[in-house]
Design a protein around this motif. Structure first.
Motif, mmCIF file in Angstrom:
data_model
loop_
_atom_site.group_PDB
_atom_site.id
_atom_site.type_symbol
_atom_site.label_atom_id
_atom_site.label_comp_id
_atom_site.label_asym_id
_atom_site.label_seq_id
_atom_site.Cartn_x
_atom_site.Cartn_y
_atom_site.Cartn_z
ATOM 1 N N THR A 1 0.782 -1.126 0.130
ATOM 2 C CA THR A 1 0.049 -0.062 0.057
ATOM 3 C C THR A 1 0.735 1.244 0.088
ATOM 4 N N ALA A 2 0.406 2.230 -0.435
ATOM 5 C CA ALA A 2 1.196 3.566 -0.470
ATOM 6 C C ALA A 2 0.116 4.736 -0.280
ATOM 7 N N PRO A 3 0.700 5.779 0.373
ATOM 8 C CA PRO A 3 -0.070 6.734 0.933
ATOM 9 C C PRO A 3 -0.227 8.115 -0.193
ATOM 10 N N VAL A 4 -1.157 8.892 0.106
ATOM 11 C CA VAL A 4 -1.348 10.159 -0.218
ATOM 12 C C VAL A 4 -0.331 11.236 0.339
ATOM 13 N N ASN A 5 0.121 12.211 -0.393
ATOM 14 C CA ASN A 5 0.787 13.112 0.474
ATOM 15 C C ASN A 5 0.051 14.657 0.000
ATOM 16 N N ILE A 6 0.193 15.525 0.875
ATOM 17 C CA ILE A 6 -0.416 16.832 0.641
ATOM 18 C C ILE A 6 0.742 17.842 0.870
ATOM 19 N N ALA A 7 1.164 18.552 0.038
ATOM 20 C CA ALA A 7 2.123 19.544 0.030
ATOM 21 C C ALA A 7 1.873 20.765 0.890
ATOM 22 N N VAL A 8 2.832 21.080 1.687
ATOM 23 C CA VAL A 8 2.834 22.417 2.323
ATOM 24 C C VAL A 8 3.756 23.386 1.953
ATOM 25 N N ILE A 9 4.735 22.984 1.113
ATOM 26 C CA ILE A 9 5.478 23.991 0.180
ATOM 27 C C ILE A 9 5.197 23.070 -1.208
ATOM 28 N N THR B 1 10.848 23.048 -11.099
ATOM 29 C CA THR B 1 11.698 24.268 -10.717
ATOM 30 C C THR B 1 11.832 24.697 -9.565
ATOM 31 N N ASN B 2 11.338 24.087 -8.610
ATOM 32 C CA ASN B 2 11.536 24.307 -7.186
ATOM 33 C C ASN B 2 11.391 23.309 -6.341
ATOM 34 N N SER B 3 12.066 22.940 -5.205
ATOM 35 C CA SER B 3 11.796 21.742 -4.161
ATOM 36 C C SER B 3 10.443 22.103 -3.605
ATOM 37 N N SER B 4 10.178 21.092 -2.783
ATOM 38 C CA SER B 4 8.704 20.992 -2.289
ATOM 39 C C SER B 4 8.773 20.101 -0.935
ATOM 40 N N LEU B 5 7.861 20.421 -0.409
ATOM 41 C CA LEU B 5 7.724 19.588 0.956
ATOM 42 C C LEU B 5 6.134 18.994 1.459
ATOM 43 N N VAL C 1 10.488 30.130 -2.493
ATOM 44 C CA VAL C 1 10.393 28.551 -2.213
ATOM 45 C C VAL C 1 11.863 28.398 -1.248
ATOM 46 N N PRO C 2 13.060 28.473 -1.832
ATOM 47 C CA PRO C 2 14.154 28.105 -1.082
ATOM 48 C C PRO C 2 14.152 28.673 0.162
ATOM 49 N N ARG C 3 13.774 29.792 0.307
ATOM 50 C CA ARG C 3 13.776 30.400 1.732
ATOM 51 C C ARG C 3 12.647 29.609 2.811
ATOM 52 N N ARG C 4 11.566 29.383 2.147
ATOM 53 C CA ARG C 4 10.425 28.661 2.905
ATOM 54 C C ARG C 4 10.803 26.964 3.236
ATOM 55 N N MET C 5 11.604 26.335 2.133
ATOM 56 C CA MET C 5 12.036 25.181 2.492
ATOM 57 C C MET C 5 12.773 25.292 3.697
ATOM 58 N N LYS C 6 13.745 26.028 3.946
ATOM 59 C CA LYS C 6 14.494 26.154 5.506
ATOM 60 C C LYS C 6 13.427 26.347 6.352
ATOM 61 N N MET D 1 10.368 25.831 6.774
ATOM 62 C CA MET D 1 9.645 24.607 6.899
ATOM 63 C C MET D 1 10.223 23.423 7.534
ATOM 64 N N GLN D 2 11.474 23.236 7.058
ATOM 65 C CA GLN D 2 12.316 22.123 7.687
ATOM 66 C C GLN D 2 12.558 22.084 9.144
ATOM 67 N N ASN D 3 12.718 23.633 9.513
ATOM 68 C CA ASN D 3 13.002 24.014 10.927
ATOM 69 C C ASN D 3 11.729 23.827 11.801
ATOM 70 N N ALA D 4 10.699 24.336 11.148
ATOM 71 C CA ALA D 4 9.516 24.292 11.877
ATOM 72 C C ALA D 4 9.020 22.762 12.061
ATOM 73 N N VAL D 5 9.472 21.900 11.328
ATOM 74 C CA VAL D 5 9.099 20.413 11.584
ATOM 75 C C VAL D 5 10.099 19.971 12.531
ATOM 76 N N GLN D 6 11.346 20.142 12.540
ATOM 77 C CA GLN D 6 12.372 19.683 13.442
ATOM 78 C C GLN D 6 11.897 20.283 14.941
ATOM 79 N N ASP D 7 11.621 21.484 14.965
ATOM 80 C CA ASP D 7 11.193 22.195 16.199
ATOM 81 C C ASP D 7 9.905 21.832 16.674
ATOM 82 N N LYS D 8 8.886 21.081 15.695
ATOM 83 C CA LYS D 8 7.443 21.031 15.998
ATOM 84 C C LYS D 8 7.055 22.102 16.312
#
Lengths: 398, 398
Positions: B10-18, B32-36, B232-237, B239-246
């Motif tokens: 089985t495999a999941p759906v994902n919903i992007a936040v970036i 053209t840009n990274s995503s998350l 997007v490059p700024r937000r990728m960073k 967002m990764q920080n936000a996830v790490q820091d919960k």
């Protein structure tokens, strides 16, 4: 009784095709980008203003708009009064025989010939008429350019209503705003067959005022900077060329793209600002269907800070554009009168458009409350019809 | 009869936040840009896929999705098959005892546990399941990262469904796409209390496919370049920080701003692309009212290429977020079941929200057809439940 000095003018509404959104100086209303508009005919939309002054008036300045007393103590109105009085004062200082009008209280009476509830930006016509009427009263030799600098301080887009036809507003670079003035790209007579059909949406009043909205966009939109710095300067040139060349396809494409760009930066604001609703989207779909049927751009939508669609087209395409809307929305208010009567309802075009835009046409029927049919027009026009009688009392205009 | 080889996942759906929007290489699905994104729980949304192969199968590869035969001759599906067969072939070449699975026709059967009509991006789960199932069938030692490179060629966002939890997709720089792969920012267990409430809009099907839409944006939007290059490059960073820091406030704010930025570039496309409708705008207003009432960001909306709102929130705020929506939309399908039953309808919060968002709440009632309540979840899960029996015939899943 002391003499009552009076002067009257009418001034037009303008609808931008390159949008003003964002102030680099909120106090002076200095914009972050240049803009360009079409001045609309005063037969259909105008503010009529009489300015008067007298040593016999009560000591404070007053403004009556559509019969309601308005607050004139705001910084914007005060800036206009102050600048105009200073110009008058310099005449009085140079010529001791000139009456000391600058020292008399002002009494101003204004009337719009369109419903305020229609959500049309009336402040542009309002401040243009106010500044032009006082300049007439004071017999100032000031040019429309000079007056545009003053009107801009009342309401940014008002500066463009000092001219008729196709009008630019140069953002300028000076900190004091001295070079942030309007200029005429071309008079109405250069390209007189430009028409505008306004679909007034039966919408709730707007959530976000233009002034607070645009500053939130400047502060929070990550996309706004590139619009102001790159997109608009390029489009200003394209649009001026389109007007000079009377190239409707270029005019229309840039008009639509710039409206979309402006609303995109609103959506990119945090929290997001939405002026377009499902009725607006439906108007866009129908314009797209009209252009698809024509095989080229013969109609162009634009939206200010609200859901009303303004659709530009050339008189030669009236049947294909206004005719289709008359067939779809013929029962709405606004078609009566010389311009509307001349439009032939185009049922054939409507039927064809239903294939591509049937849902949109239904949405428009539900969401449009009235239409206004107009066209490019002249700048402020001096009139002898006074809204203040010779005793200084307000009278109603015709 | 020849042996039937089978493997299921089985495999999941994902919903992007970036958001992913724009391809620099349409053939390889290079963005053209990274995503998350957040991977959503397979209890609620998943694709179940069995891959099988046999020398006894008819010579062409086949794919059955929800009982309907699908075209597998498209370049994207073919790219996945080709890449996976090549990896298998290298195993066979190195070990002559390995069965020659790469030469056998493939028969694939897939089922989604959610209504296709819901307008949820099912291609991400679909291609992730397809690639993972064939990799299992071929007993490939490939990592999820390697498989993400392959799934990306089927559907860009599918690469993110190879991982659970919080997943990035690095845009990469290589012309062959070798470095454009997904990576796990954090597993679901790192921040397990993330919930997602999906408001499925009762909308017409979307006008513009994602693939053609995004390439029109790249070609015509003047604002898009700055989104891809700077925003997007700024937000990728961030967002990764936000996830790490919960840090939900940072997560939520960036989520909402990036959704708005993506839809802004759609609106700035020519002709403009609208995925948000009045129902979407109403969902935004209600989320804003929830956050205003809380005095901080406890709910965050995001919209893919359609009008459905996905609202992220933390389990601790379930009553304030999902509870309000249950009070407003309790009669809609989707609340039944363990997750929905656990949500307490919050009539008090609803009454308070009506002051700020009364019209929006009415619009939601009219425009939402069903809800889906889910949360962050795991990546693909191997299962013994096969959708193909030992004779090679499709069977229905439970």
């Amino acid at each position: 009784m002391a003499e009552i000095h009076r002067a009257s003018t009418t001034a037009p509404v303008n609808i931008a095709v390159i949008k003003y959104w964002g102030k680099r100086d909120p106090k002076l209303n200095l914009p972050t980008n240049s803009s360009l508009s079409v001045t609309l005919s005063q037969s259909d939309l105008r503010t009529h203003t009489t300015a008067s002054c007298s040593p016999a008036y009560p000591s404070s300045d007053t403004l009556l708009l559509n019969g309601s007393s308005q607050d004139v103590t705001g910084a914007r109105t005060q800036a206009c009064f102050r600048e105009l009085r200073a110009l008058r004062k310099s005449i009085e200082d140079a010529d001791s025989s000139a009456p000391k009008l600058s020292s008399y209280p002002l009494k101003i009476v204004s009337e719009n010939n369109f419903p305020t509830a229609a959500g049309l930006a009336s402040s542009a016509a309002g401040f243009a008429a106010l500044v032009r009427a006082i300049a007439n009263l004071y017999e100032l030799p000031a040019s429309p350019t000079e007056l545009s600098r003053i009107a801009r301080q009342g309401s940014g887009s008002a500066c463009r209503s000092l001219f008729g036809g196709y009008v630019g507003w140069e953002q300028g670079a000076a900190a004091d705003g001295s070079d942030s003035v309007a200029f005429q790209v071309a008079p109405a007579s250069h390209w007189p067959d430009m028409r505008a059909l306004i679909l007034v949406a039966s919408a709730a009043k707007k959530d976000v005022s233009s002034t607070s909205g645009m500053q939130t966009t400047v502060a929070t939109s990550s996309l706004f900077a590139s619009r102001a710095a790159e997109t608009v300067p390029r489009r200003m040139k394209e649009m001026q060329n389109a007007v000079q060349d009377k190239d409707f396809e270029a005019f229309g494409k840039v008009t639509m793209m710039d409206s979309n760009s402006f609303h995109a930066t609103c959506l990119d604001t945090y929290p997001p600002i939405f002026y377009l609703n499902d009725t607006s989207r439906a108007a866009i779909k129908v314009v797209e269907a009209i252009n698809t049927a024509a095989g080229k751009i013969i109609a162009a939508y634009t939206f200010d800070a609200g859901p009303n669609a303004v659709i530009y087209y050339l008189e030669e395409n009236e049947k294909k554009v206004a005719g289709l809307f008359k067939a779809a929305l013929g029962e709405k208010d606004g078609w009566a009168g010389q311009r509307g009567d001349a439009v032939e309802a185009n049922g054939d075009a409507l039927e064809k458009a239903k294939a591509e835009a049937g849902v949109a046409l239904e949405t428009l029927k539900d969401g449009v409350s009235r239409i206004i049919l107009t066209g490019v027009g002249e700048g402020p026009i001096k009139t002898e019809e006074s809204l203040i009688d010779d005793k200084g009392e307000p009278v109603s205009g015709s």
